[in-house]
Design a protein around this motif. Structure first.
Motif, short mmCIF file in Angstrom:
data_model
loop_
_atom_site.label_atom_id
_atom_site.label_comp_id
_atom_site.label_asym_id
_atom_site.label_seq_id
_atom_site.Cartn_x
_atom_site.Cartn_y
_atom_site.Cartn_z
N LEU A 224 0.40 -1.13 0.15
CA LEU A 224 0.23 0.13 0.06
C LEU A 224 1.07 1.60 0.07
CD1 LEU A 224 -2.48 -0.61 2.75
CD2 LEU A 224 -2.61 -1.16 -0.29
N TYR A 225 0.81 1.65 -1.32
CA TYR A 225 1.48 2.95 -1.24
C TYR A 225 0.82 4.18 -0.45
CZ TYR A 225 4.34 6.66 -3.42
OH TYR A 225 5.04 7.81 -4.15
N PRO A 226 1.18 4.67 0.59
CA PRO A 226 1.18 5.89 1.42
C PRO A 226 0.41 6.81 1.32
CG PRO A 226 3.22 4.45 2.67
CD PRO A 226 3.26 4.02 1.52
N HIS A 227 1.01 7.62 -0.05
CA HIS A 227 1.06 8.30 -0.41
C HIS A 227 -0.60 9.00 -1.00
CE1 HIS A 227 4.50 10.68 0.42
NE2 HIS A 227 5.55 9.65 -0.11
N ASP A 228 -0.65 7.16 -1.11
CA ASP A 228 -2.44 7.42 -2.20
C ASP A 228 -3.06 7.53 -1.39
OD1 ASP A 228 -1.12 7.08 -5.04
OD2 ASP A 228 -1.32 4.99 -4.87
N TYR A 229 -3.01 7.40 0.16
CA TYR A 229 -4.22 7.30 0.77
C TYR A 229 -4.37 9.18 1.70
CZ TYR A 229 -4.13 2.68 0.55
OH TYR A 229 -4.35 1.84 -0.53
N PRO A 230 -4.80 8.98 2.76
CA PRO A 230 -5.42 10.64 3.34
C PRO A 230 -4.22 11.02 4.11
CG PRO A 230 -7.09 9.06 3.45
CD PRO A 230 -6.56 8.53 2.91
N PHE B 266 -0.65 8.37 5.12
CA PHE B 266 -0.68 7.40 5.84
C PHE B 266 -1.80 6.28 5.95
CE2 PHE B 266 -2.13 4.83 10.12
CZ PHE B 266 -0.63 4.87 10.19
N VAL B 267 -1.07 4.88 5.59
CA VAL B 267 -1.51 3.69 5.30
C VAL B 267 -1.43 2.51 6.97
CG1 VAL B 267 -0.77 2.98 3.65
CG2 VAL B 267 -3.16 1.99 4.07
N MET B 268 -2.40 2.21 7.04
CA MET B 268 -1.84 0.91 7.92
C MET B 268 -1.55 -0.42 7.25
SD MET B 268 -1.49 0.13 11.10
CE MET B 268 -1.12 -1.27 12.05
N GLN B 269 -0.28 -0.31 7.29
CA GLN B 269 -0.17 -2.15 7.27
C GLN B 269 1.59 -2.29 7.95
OE1 GLN B 269 1.60 -1.87 2.93
NE2 GLN B 269 2.41 0.18 3.57
N GLN C 139 2.65 7.44 15.11
CA GLN C 139 3.17 6.21 16.17
C GLN C 139 1.56 5.84 16.77
OE1 GLN C 139 6.63 6.44 18.33
NE2 GLN C 139 7.75 4.96 17.59
N GLN C 140 0.65 6.51 17.36
CA GLN C 140 -0.03 6.94 18.33
C GLN C 140 -1.67 6.43 17.34
OE1 GLN C 140 -0.57 7.26 21.37
NE2 GLN C 140 0.79 7.68 22.22
N ARG C 141 -1.54 6.82 16.03
CA ARG C 141 -2.36 6.72 14.77
C ARG C 141 -2.01 5.00 14.75
NH1 ARG C 141 -3.37 10.01 9.25
NH2 ARG C 141 -3.93 11.62 10.88
N ARG C 142 -1.18 4.24 14.50
CA ARG C 142 -0.48 3.15 14.18
C ARG C 142 -1.13 1.97 15.49
NH1 ARG C 142 2.72 1.63 10.26
NH2 ARG C 142 3.02 -0.13 11.53
N TRP C 143 -0.92 2.50 16.51
CA TRP C 143 -1.74 2.16 17.99
C TRP C 143 -2.99 1.78 17.67
CZ3 TRP C 143 -4.56 2.82 22.33
CH2 TRP C 143 -4.30 1.73 22.96
N GLN C 144 -3.38 3.03 17.20
CA GLN C 144 -5.06 2.71 17.50
C GLN C 144 -5.44 2.05 16.36
OE1 GLN C 144 -6.17 6.60 16.99
NE2 GLN C 144 -5.55 7.78 18.86
N GLN C 145 -5.31 1.87 15.27
CA GLN C 145 -5.53 1.25 13.77
C GLN C 145 -5.02 -0.19 14.69
OE1 GLN C 145 -4.74 1.87 10.27
NE2 GLN C 145 -4.78 4.25 10.38
N GLU C 146 -4.13 -0.50 14.89
CA GLU C 146 -3.61 -1.57 15.17
C GLU C 146 -4.39 -2.40 16.35
OE1 GLU C 146 -0.27 -1.92 16.40
OE2 GLU C 146 1.28 -1.92 14.60
#
Length: 424
Positions: A373-379, A382-385, A413-420
């Motif tokens: 998933l190419y992060p620049h294609d997402y809002p 950022f995209v979780m992977q 990092q906080q966003r990654r943690w929330q999505q996890e």
């Protein structure tokens, strides 16, 4: 000059390679230098190691072992003119061994003068340095030398050296010295034979002859502290001073940092050595709490190279004050150390397919790069992977320090943690 006026390290200087204490990895049975001498062969060499481990003595004894003239020079007081004169005069000698102490202090033109002589076989060079020769000796000269690392002496080696001094030195024998405790002597020596012998010599000078004189830890500490200037007359405070300097920067004390820096400069320390240590401190002790610290330290290093002393002291002082008064963080230092440890233990883990490069059709067919998933294609780019091997999922190596810059960097990092958490 009476024998007692000659420093103990000089009185006890080995007369043969077999008398060297320590450095068995180079001089022991079947070791590299021992094999060279047995074959009557001596190439150009760079000795790299801390002070007081025998670099000068080994160089002299190597020259004697192959029956070559020995010329000793110091990079502190030898210019290009003097160097070329020595090389020119060496033409009348049997390929002399030219020993250069502190060769890392030679500039490019001085090292180039050596290079020509080494290439033509006019001299056999033995250089001694306390600095990593990969950084301080130009690559052309380094490629024509064998590089050997000398180690600080072990506690056992220091104790053996001190016992040898008591058994062999007439001045010490007259004072009937008995060492009851070795701990303080070993601690003050810090792996440096010269320090150990100088301190023992200093203690012996306080004793009366023909009496039973006992050395214990309390006596060693008292004598060493009362006579620190004499004890360090050969510049052996090098590592203590730089330690105090770095710890003052780490402790955010600009006054102490400037003081220890001035002590080093007054003692003849290489300004580039100080600048290099500040580069390390800027990353290790300040890091991302203030990234500009590393930029300033880098510019300081380059400026000192161009300017030289005495003006370089101003640039060094500015950088030291900036680093000392900066916010501190060792979070990235700890993180890379954790990462290095983990990498060593998990070197067998494969790169996940979606993170692999796929330059060929076959690789694409095998799944390389699929589902990336190419992060620049997402809002907000950022995209979780997952970016770690599956076996290391959830591993956290970097823990941000509680400072403004690093806390701001915690957002993703906080966003990654929330999505996890949402996926669980």
């Amino acid at each position: 000059m009476s024998e007692s006026q000659i420093p103990l390290p000089e009185r006890l200087r080995p007369r043969d390679l077999s008398e060297i204490i320590g450095q068995e990895h180079l001089l022991g049975e079947g070791a590299p230098l021992r094999q060279m001498i047995d074959q009557g062969h001596l190439p150009s060499i760079i000795f790299w190691g801390p002070p007081g481990v025998g670099k000068t003595t080994i160089a002299l004894l190597l020259a004697q072992a192959v029956d070559r003239p020995f010329i000793s020079l110091s990079a502190l007081n030898t210019g290009v003119k003097e160097l070329r004169e020595v090389i020119a005069e060496s033409g009348d000698l049997l390929t002399p061994v030219v020993f250069i102490d502190e060769i890392h202090r030679f500039n490019k033109s001085q090292q180039d003068a050596l290079l020509g002589a080494v290439e033509k076989g006019k001299i056999t060079l033995i250089g001694a340095t306390t600095e990593n020769p990969s950084f301080e000796v130009n690559s052309a000269l380094l490629s024509r030398c064998q590089v050997y690392s000398l180690n600080a002496l072990s506690n056992e080696a220091i104790e053996s050296l001190l016992n040898k001094a008591l058994q062999q030195d007439r001045f010490l024998q007259e004072r009937q010295i008995y060492i009851d405790e070795f701990d303080a002597l070993i601690q003050f020596a810090a792996g440096d034979a010269r320090k150990a012998l100088n301190l023992l010599d200093l203690i012996a000078s306080t004793f009366e002859p023909e009496q039973d004189n006992h050395v214990n830890n309390a006596l060693v500490v008292r004598v060493a502290q009362q006579n620190i200037a004499r004890y360090d007359k050969s510049g052996e405070q090098h590592y203590d001073l730089v330690s105090a300097f770095i710890k003052s920067i780490r402790g955010s004390d600009p006054d102490a940092a400037l003081y220890w820096m001035a002590r080093m400069l007054k003692g003849g320390e290489d300004p580039l050595f100080i600048a290099r240590r500040m580069l390390i401190a800027a990353s290790e002790d300040i890091g991302n709490s203030n990234p500009n610290a590393l930029l300033l330290a880098g510019e300081c290093f380059r400026s000192v190279q161009v300017i030289g002393m005495p003006e370089a002291r101003i640039i060094l002082g500015q950088c030291a004050v900036y680093l000392a008064t900066s916010a501190k963080s060792n979070s990235t230092y700890l993180a890379i150390n954790r990462a290095m440890d983990l990498a060593e233990k998990t070197a067998n883990l494969s790169v996940p397919l979606h993170l692999r490069n796929a330059p060929t059709k076959l690789m694409k067919q095998q799944g390389y790069g699929v589902d990336y998933l190419y992060p620049h294609d997402y809002p907000e780019h950022f995209v979780m992977q997952d970016y770690l091997p599956p076996e290391l999922k959830g591993t956290k190596l970097y823990e941000s320090a509680r400072n403004k810059r690093e806390v701001e960097g915690e957002r993703l990092q906080q966003r990654r943690w929330q999505q996890e958490q949402q996926q669980q």
